[in-house]
Motif scaffolding. Structure first.
Motif, PDB file in Angstrom:
ATOM      1  N   GLY A  37      22.565 -15.286   2.484  1.00  0.00           N
ATOM      2  CA  GLY A  37      21.542 -15.156   3.524  1.00  0.00           C
ATOM      3  C   GLY A  37      21.006 -13.743   3.626  1.00  0.00           C
ATOM      4  O   GLY A  37      19.806 -13.528   3.780  1.00  0.00           O
ATOM      5  N   SER A  38      21.897 -12.765   3.532  1.00  0.00           N
ATOM      6  CA  SER A  38      21.483 -11.359   3.593  1.00  0.00           C
ATOM      7  C   SER A  38      20.623 -11.002   2.386  1.00  0.00           C
ATOM      8  O   SER A  38      19.616 -10.297   2.512  1.00  0.00           O
ATOM      9  N   ARG A  39      21.008 -11.480   1.226  1.00  0.00           N
ATOM     10  CA  ARG A  39      20.231 -11.207   0.018  1.00  0.00           C
ATOM     11  C   ARG A  39      18.871 -11.894   0.083  1.00  0.00           C
ATOM     12  O   ARG A  39      17.851 -11.320  -0.298  1.00  0.00           O
ATOM     13  N   ALA A  40      18.826 -13.123   0.582  1.00  0.00           N
ATOM     14  CA  ALA A  40      17.556 -13.842   0.692  1.00  0.00           C
ATOM     15  C   ALA A  40      16.630 -13.150   1.689  1.00  0.00           C
ATOM     16  O   ALA A  40      15.429 -13.018   1.435  1.00  0.00           O
ATOM     17  N   LEU A  41      17.184 -12.700   2.814  1.00  0.00           N
ATOM     18  CA  LEU A  41      16.384 -11.976   3.804  1.00  0.00           C
ATOM     19  C   LEU A  41      15.798 -10.711   3.192  1.00  0.00           C
ATOM     20  O   LEU A  41      14.623 -10.400   3.390  1.00  0.00           O
ATOM     21  N   SER A  42      16.594 -10.013   2.420  1.00  0.00           N
ATOM     22  CA  SER A  42      16.135  -8.776   1.788  1.00  0.00           C
ATOM     23  C   SER A  42      14.996  -9.059   0.804  1.00  0.00           C
ATOM     24  O   SER A  42      13.989  -8.348   0.786  1.00  0.00           O
ATOM     25  N   VAL A  43      15.139 -10.090  -0.003  1.00  0.00           N
ATOM     26  CA  VAL A  43      14.099 -10.413  -0.992  1.00  0.00           C
ATOM     27  C   VAL A  43      12.821 -10.892  -0.303  1.00  0.00           C
ATOM     28  O   VAL A  43      11.714 -10.453  -0.655  1.00  0.00           O
ATOM     29  N   ILE A  44      12.948 -11.761   0.687  1.00  0.00           N
ATOM     30  CA  ILE A  44      11.758 -12.289   1.370  1.00  0.00           C
ATOM     31  C   ILE A  44      11.018 -11.174   2.114  1.00  0.00           C
ATOM     32  O   ILE A  44       9.792 -11.059   2.022  1.00  0.00           O
ATOM     33  N   ALA A  45      11.769 -10.337   2.837  1.00  0.00           N
ATOM     34  CA  ALA A  45      11.126  -9.228   3.544  1.00  0.00           C
ATOM     35  C   ALA A  45      10.513  -8.246   2.554  1.00  0.00           C
ATOM     36  O   ALA A  45       9.414  -7.724   2.780  1.00  0.00           O
ATOM     37  N   GLY A  46      11.202  -7.994   1.447  1.00  0.00           N
ATOM     38  CA  GLY A  46      10.675  -7.090   0.431  1.00  0.00           C
ATOM     39  C   GLY A  46       9.385  -7.601  -0.189  1.00  0.00           C
ATOM     40  O   GLY A  46       8.436  -6.831  -0.403  1.00  0.00           O
ATOM     41  N   LEU A  47       9.334  -8.892  -0.456  1.00  0.00           N
ATOM     42  CA  LEU A  47       8.096  -9.471  -0.993  1.00  0.00           C
ATOM     43  C   LEU A  47       6.966  -9.389   0.032  1.00  0.00           C
ATOM     44  O   LEU A  47       5.806  -9.160  -0.328  1.00  0.00           O
ATOM     45  N   GLY A  48       7.291  -9.565   1.310  1.00  0.00           N
ATOM     46  CA  GLY A  48       6.280  -9.434   2.354  1.00  0.00           C
ATOM     47  C   GLY A  48       5.738  -8.013   2.443  1.00  0.00           C
ATOM     48  O   GLY A  48       4.523  -7.803   2.524  1.00  0.00           O
ATOM     49  N   PHE A  49       6.640  -7.041   2.430  1.00  0.00           N
ATOM     50  CA  PHE A  49       6.212  -5.639   2.469  1.00  0.00           C
ATOM     51  C   PHE A  49       5.366  -5.305   1.247  1.00  0.00           C
ATOM     52  O   PHE A  49       4.316  -4.676   1.360  1.00  0.00           O
ATOM     53  N   LEU A  50       5.847  -5.695   0.078  1.00  0.00           N
ATOM     54  CA  LEU A  50       5.133  -5.389  -1.153  1.00  0.00           C
ATOM     55  C   LEU A  50       3.777  -6.086  -1.175  1.00  0.00           C
ATOM     56  O   LEU A  50       2.759  -5.485  -1.554  1.00  0.00           O
ATOM     57  N   GLY A  51       3.728  -7.325  -0.739  1.00  0.00           N
ATOM     58  CA  GLY A  51       2.461  -8.060  -0.705  1.00  0.00           C
ATOM     59  C   GLY A  51       1.448  -7.427   0.236  1.00  0.00           C
ATOM     60  O   GLY A  51       0.268  -7.284  -0.103  1.00  0.00           O
ATOM     61  N   TYR A  52       1.899  -7.027   1.419  1.00  0.00           N
ATOM     62  CA  TYR A  52       0.983  -6.398   2.367  1.00  0.00           C
ATOM     63  C   TYR A  52       0.525  -5.036   1.856  1.00  0.00           C
ATOM     64  O   TYR A  52      -0.638  -4.659   2.014  1.00  0.00           O
ATOM     65  N   GLY A  53       1.423  -4.307   1.200  1.00  0.00           N
ATOM     66  CA  GLY A  53       1.047  -3.016   0.626  1.00  0.00           C
ATOM     67  C   GLY A  53       0.027  -3.166  -0.493  1.00  0.00           C
ATOM     68  O   GLY A  53      -0.946  -2.402  -0.575  1.00  0.00           O
ATOM     69  N   VAL A  54       0.224  -4.158  -1.353  1.00  0.00           N
ATOM     70  CA  VAL A  54      -0.733  -4.410  -2.440  1.00  0.00           C
ATOM     71  C   VAL A  54      -2.070  -4.856  -1.854  1.00  0.00           C
ATOM     72  O   VAL A  54      -3.137  -4.421  -2.307  1.00  0.00           O
ATOM     73  N   TYR A  55      -2.015  -5.701  -0.846  1.00  0.00           N
ATOM     74  CA  TYR A  55      -3.258  -6.144  -0.204  1.00  0.00           C
ATOM     75  C   TYR A  55      -4.026  -4.960   0.363  1.00  0.00           C
ATOM     76  O   TYR A  55      -5.228  -4.807   0.129  1.00  0.00           O
ATOM     77  N   LEU A  56      -3.329  -4.112   1.131  1.00  0.00           N
ATOM     78  CA  LEU A  56      -4.018  -2.968   1.740  1.00  0.00           C
ATOM     79  C   LEU A  56      -4.493  -1.971   0.684  1.00  0.00           C
ATOM     80  O   LEU A  56      -5.548  -1.359   0.835  1.00  0.00           O
ATOM     81  N   GLY A  57      -3.724  -1.800  -0.380  1.00  0.00           N
ATOM     82  CA  GLY A  57      -4.067  -0.808  -1.390  1.00  0.00           C
ATOM     83  C   GLY A  57      -5.152  -1.239  -2.350  1.00  0.00           C
ATOM     84  O   GLY A  57      -5.953  -0.413  -2.791  1.00  0.00           O
ATOM     85  N   PHE A  58      -5.209  -2.516  -2.689  1.00  0.00           N
ATOM     86  CA  PHE A  58      -6.117  -2.943  -3.751  1.00  0.00           C
ATOM     87  C   PHE A  58      -7.168  -3.968  -3.328  1.00  0.00           C
ATOM     88  O   PHE A  58      -8.204  -4.081  -3.966  1.00  0.00           O
ATOM     89  N   ILE A  59      -6.909  -4.740  -2.303  1.00  0.00           N
ATOM     90  CA  ILE A  59      -7.844  -5.799  -1.907  1.00  0.00           C
ATOM     91  C   ILE A  59      -8.628  -5.413  -0.659  1.00  0.00           C
ATOM     92  O   ILE A  59      -9.817  -5.703  -0.558  1.00  0.00           O
ATOM     93  N   PHE A  60      -7.981  -4.759   0.263  1.00  0.00           N
ATOM     94  CA  PHE A  60      -8.588  -4.369   1.537  1.00  0.00           C
ATOM     95  C   PHE A  60      -9.752  -3.413   1.276  1.00  0.00           C
ATOM     96  O   PHE A  60      -9.626  -2.448   0.531  1.00  0.00           O
ATOM     97  N   ASP A  61     -10.922  -3.707   1.870  1.00  0.00           N
ATOM     98  CA  ASP A  61     -12.117  -2.888   1.603  1.00  0.00           C
ATOM     99  C   ASP A  61     -12.607  -2.113   2.818  1.00  0.00           C
ATOM    100  O   ASP A  61     -13.753  -1.694   2.876  1.00  0.00           O
ATOM    101  N   GLY A  62     -11.757  -1.890   3.743  1.00  0.00           N
ATOM    102  CA  GLY A  62     -12.142  -1.097   4.921  1.00  0.00           C
ATOM    103  C   GLY A  62     -12.232  -1.962   6.163  1.00  0.00           C
ATOM    104  O   GLY A  62     -12.087  -3.175   6.122  1.00  0.00           O
ATOM    105  N   GLY A  63     -12.463  -1.340   7.259  1.00  0.00           N
ATOM    106  CA  GLY A  63     -12.521  -2.065   8.526  1.00  0.00           C
ATOM    107  C   GLY A  63     -11.261  -1.778   9.308  1.00  0.00           C
ATOM    108  O   GLY A  63     -10.695  -0.694   9.237  1.00  0.00           O
ATOM    109  N   SER A  64     -10.801  -2.753  10.059  1.00  0.00           N
ATOM    110  CA  SER A  64      -9.610  -2.536  10.877  1.00  0.00           C
ATOM    111  C   SER A  64      -8.373  -3.086  10.171  1.00  0.00           C
ATOM    112  O   SER A  64      -8.440  -4.079   9.454  1.00  0.00           O
ATOM    113  N   TYR A  65      -7.285  -2.450  10.376  1.00  0.00           N
ATOM    114  CA  TYR A  65      -6.015  -2.875   9.818  1.00  0.00           C
ATOM    115  C   TYR A  65      -4.927  -2.522  10.815  1.00  0.00           C
ATOM    116  O   TYR A  65      -5.136  -1.722  11.722  1.00  0.00           O
TER     117      TYR A  65
END
Length: 137
Positions: free
Chosen positions: A39-67
């Motif tokens: 459970g601890s390992r799954a939580l770490s992987v799921i949260a890590g994928l969420g952080f990484l996904g949001y970071g990639v979204y903000l860094g490469f897909i997000f084109d300005g505006g509010s965040y």
């Protein structure tokens, strides 16, 4: 990699921290050196994928505006890293083998195995008489 969209430099650092935290959490969840629970390992992987996904979204897909910037969210990676380090440092002790019920002669004052027993029939724990040790003929 151009993370500067004309926004404040705090945005760029936020994106870098999100991606770095996500990568660290995925790696810590993927390795099983610390004998963490599933459970601890799954939580770490799921949260890590969420952080990484949001970071990639903000860094490469997000084109300005509010965040939204959630600096409180960085408490979770810190807690997961501390939990990982604590589980590596305090390795669980291996379970001790079961020695079984005491045998005759195991405790002081009882006859050793192979010696004749001077008493009568042995009483079991249920109070029923059982046959005592027999002597070889």
């Amino acid at each position: 990699m151009n993370l500067d969209f004309g926004l404040d430099p705090m945005f760029s650092w936020y994106v870098v921290l999100l991606c770095l935290s996500g990568i660290v959490m995925v790696v810590l969840g993927a390795i099983n050196k610390a004998e963490q629970s599933a459970g601890s390992r799954a939580l770490s992987v799921i949260a890590g994928l969420g952080f990484l996904g949001y970071g990639v979204y903000l860094g490469f897909i997000f084109d300005g505006g509010s965040y939204m910037m959630f600096f409180q969210a960085f408490i979770l990676p810190v807690l997961l890293v501390v939990n990982f380090i604590r589980s590596v440092v305090t390795k669980p002790t291996p379970p001790q083998p079961y020695m079984g019920a005491p045998v005759q002669g195991q405790y002081p004052g009882t006859p050793a195995q192979g010696q004749p027993y001077a008493g009568g029939p042995v009483q079991s724990y249920l109070g029923q008489p059982q046959a005592g040790p027999t002597q070889p003929s």
